[in-house]
Design a protein around this motif. Sequence first.
Motif, short mmCIF file in Angstrom:
data_model
loop_
_atom_site.label_atom_id
_atom_site.label_comp_id
_atom_site.label_asym_id
_atom_site.label_seq_id
_atom_site.Cartn_x
_atom_site.Cartn_y
_atom_site.Cartn_z
N ILE A 116 38.69 45.52 50.20
CA ILE A 116 39.86 44.69 50.48
C ILE A 116 40.49 44.32 49.15
CG2 ILE A 116 40.74 42.58 51.55
CD1 ILE A 116 38.34 42.68 53.43
N GLN A 117 41.69 44.82 48.91
CA GLN A 117 42.33 44.68 47.61
C GLN A 117 43.01 43.33 47.43
OE1 GLN A 117 46.16 46.17 46.79
NE2 GLN A 117 46.33 47.30 48.70
N ARG A 118 43.38 43.08 46.18
CA ARG A 118 43.97 41.80 45.79
C ARG A 118 45.38 41.60 46.34
NH1 ARG A 118 42.74 39.23 41.23
NH2 ARG A 118 40.64 39.66 41.96
N LEU A 119 46.18 42.67 46.37
CA LEU A 119 47.61 42.46 46.51
C LEU A 119 48.22 42.83 47.85
CD1 LEU A 119 48.66 43.83 43.01
CD2 LEU A 119 48.49 41.45 43.71
N GLY A 120 47.71 43.87 48.48
CA GLY A 120 48.37 44.34 49.70
C GLY A 120 49.67 45.04 49.37
N PRO A 156 47.42 52.83 42.07
CA PRO A 156 46.02 52.87 42.52
C PRO A 156 45.22 51.70 41.97
CG PRO A 156 46.33 54.34 40.67
CD PRO A 156 47.69 53.78 41.00
N GLN A 157 44.01 51.51 42.49
CA GLN A 157 43.09 50.49 41.99
C GLN A 157 41.70 51.11 41.90
OE1 GLN A 157 43.33 46.84 44.27
NE2 GLN A 157 45.56 46.85 44.26
N ASP A 158 40.96 50.73 40.87
CA ASP A 158 39.65 51.33 40.61
C ASP A 158 38.58 50.27 40.37
OD1 ASP A 158 40.84 53.85 40.68
OD2 ASP A 158 41.12 53.92 38.51
N ILE A 159 37.34 50.69 40.59
CA ILE A 159 36.16 49.91 40.21
C ILE A 159 35.39 50.71 39.17
CG2 ILE A 159 33.87 49.13 40.98
CD1 ILE A 159 35.97 47.22 41.83
N ARG A 160 34.89 50.02 38.15
CA ARG A 160 34.05 50.67 37.15
C ARG A 160 32.62 50.15 37.27
NH1 ARG A 160 38.51 50.22 32.31
NH2 ARG A 160 39.93 51.79 33.17
N LEU A 161 31.69 51.08 37.28
CA LEU A 161 30.26 50.78 37.36
C LEU A 161 29.58 51.20 36.08
CD1 LEU A 161 29.45 52.43 40.84
CD2 LEU A 161 29.99 50.02 40.44
N ILE A 162 28.45 50.56 35.77
CA ILE A 162 27.63 51.01 34.66
C ILE A 162 26.22 51.28 35.17
CG2 ILE A 162 27.08 48.63 33.95
CD1 ILE A 162 26.90 49.71 31.05
N ASN A 163 25.67 52.42 34.77
CA ASN A 163 24.26 52.69 35.01
C ASN A 163 23.48 51.89 33.97
OD1 ASN A 163 21.60 53.95 34.69
ND2 ASN A 163 22.36 55.54 36.06
N THR A 164 22.76 50.89 34.40
CA THR A 164 22.12 49.95 33.47
C THR A 164 20.95 50.58 32.71
OG1 THR A 164 20.77 49.07 35.28
CG2 THR A 164 22.83 47.92 34.78
N ASP A 165 20.52 51.77 33.14
CA ASP A 165 19.45 52.47 32.43
C ASP A 165 20.01 53.39 31.35
OD1 ASP A 165 17.40 51.32 34.06
OD2 ASP A 165 17.92 52.76 35.63
N THR A 166 21.01 54.20 31.73
CA THR A 166 21.56 55.20 30.80
C THR A 166 22.78 54.68 30.05
OG1 THR A 166 23.06 56.15 32.45
CG2 THR A 166 20.81 57.01 32.38
N VAL A 182 39.32 52.73 44.75
CA VAL A 182 39.13 51.93 45.96
C VAL A 182 40.45 51.69 46.70
CG1 VAL A 182 37.01 50.78 45.23
CG2 VAL A 182 39.22 49.84 44.52
N LYS A 183 41.55 52.02 46.03
CA LYS A 183 42.87 51.94 46.68
C LYS A 183 43.70 53.11 46.17
CE LYS A 183 47.35 50.51 46.88
NZ LYS A 183 48.48 50.91 46.01
N PRO A 184 43.99 54.08 47.04
CA PRO A 184 44.75 55.26 46.59
C PRO A 184 46.17 54.92 46.17
CG PRO A 184 43.68 55.63 48.74
CD PRO A 184 43.62 54.16 48.46
N ALA A 185 46.74 55.80 45.38
CA ALA A 185 48.15 55.65 45.00
C ALA A 185 49.04 55.81 46.23
CB ALA A 185 48.51 56.69 43.94
N TYR A 220 37.12 45.38 37.74
CA TYR A 220 38.11 45.69 38.77
C TYR A 220 39.41 45.97 38.03
CZ TYR A 220 41.30 44.70 42.75
OH TYR A 220 42.28 44.76 43.72
N TRP A 221 39.90 47.18 38.16
CA TRP A 221 41.12 47.60 37.45
C TRP A 221 42.24 47.77 38.46
CZ3 TRP A 221 44.53 51.67 37.65
CH2 TRP A 221 45.37 51.84 36.55
#
Length: 208
Positions: free
Chosen positions: A56-60, A67-77, A85-88, A111-112
């Motif tokens: 569920i995005q911020r703006l609607g 578009p909107q993206d999420i960035r993850l980090i692998n905490t091991d590598t 998470v939201k297409p253009a 959250y980008w």
Amino acid sequence: MVFKKNQDIIKMKYLTSIALILVTLFSYGQNFKTLEVFRNNDTIPSGKAIFYGSFIQRLGFTSGGFPQDIRLINTDTKEVFTFRVKPAYKSTKENNFFYVIKPGNYAILHYWWTQSKWYGSKFFTEPIFKGIDSKDDLIAKLKSGKIKESDLIRYSFTITENSLNYLGTWHFDSGLVSFTNDKKDMDNKVMEKYRNINLSTATINLPN
């Protein structure tokens, strides 16, 4: 003189600490890998895993075509990954996501998103932490002492090899994010599309 020198040392340590936090929060965007979308006729790739959920995005509507993206980090590598998470050109408030990922321990970094303005657009990269409003000025709160470094705890989850993971509904419509289990409703909506995987066997794996 000694007292002033001690004050200067404390101040320098404090500024160094803030600088390190800044590096931690914002430097990961330099190099990241885009996760592969899981297509509706695919199966789980050997040695990897699938995660899915809804966002569920911020703006609607006011997000425009951005578009909107999420960035993850692998905490091991320490590898950083991004997924959409939201297409253009899509303004719906809630969107589903299905992605392929390597097994490992992950945390949500950023959250980008982009807001449409009359003069063009405005970009936001929000660091995500538990119980902290991502719309606030985090550095100002750290400097004022309203929050401490020890308060900066990220949402995390673990992915195992050859697994199917339901990560929940991601509520990012406000600065304080949350995650809910709506698996039954989502599965009912998408099971006809993803016939090559058995969604009923997916592990409920909400970030915590």
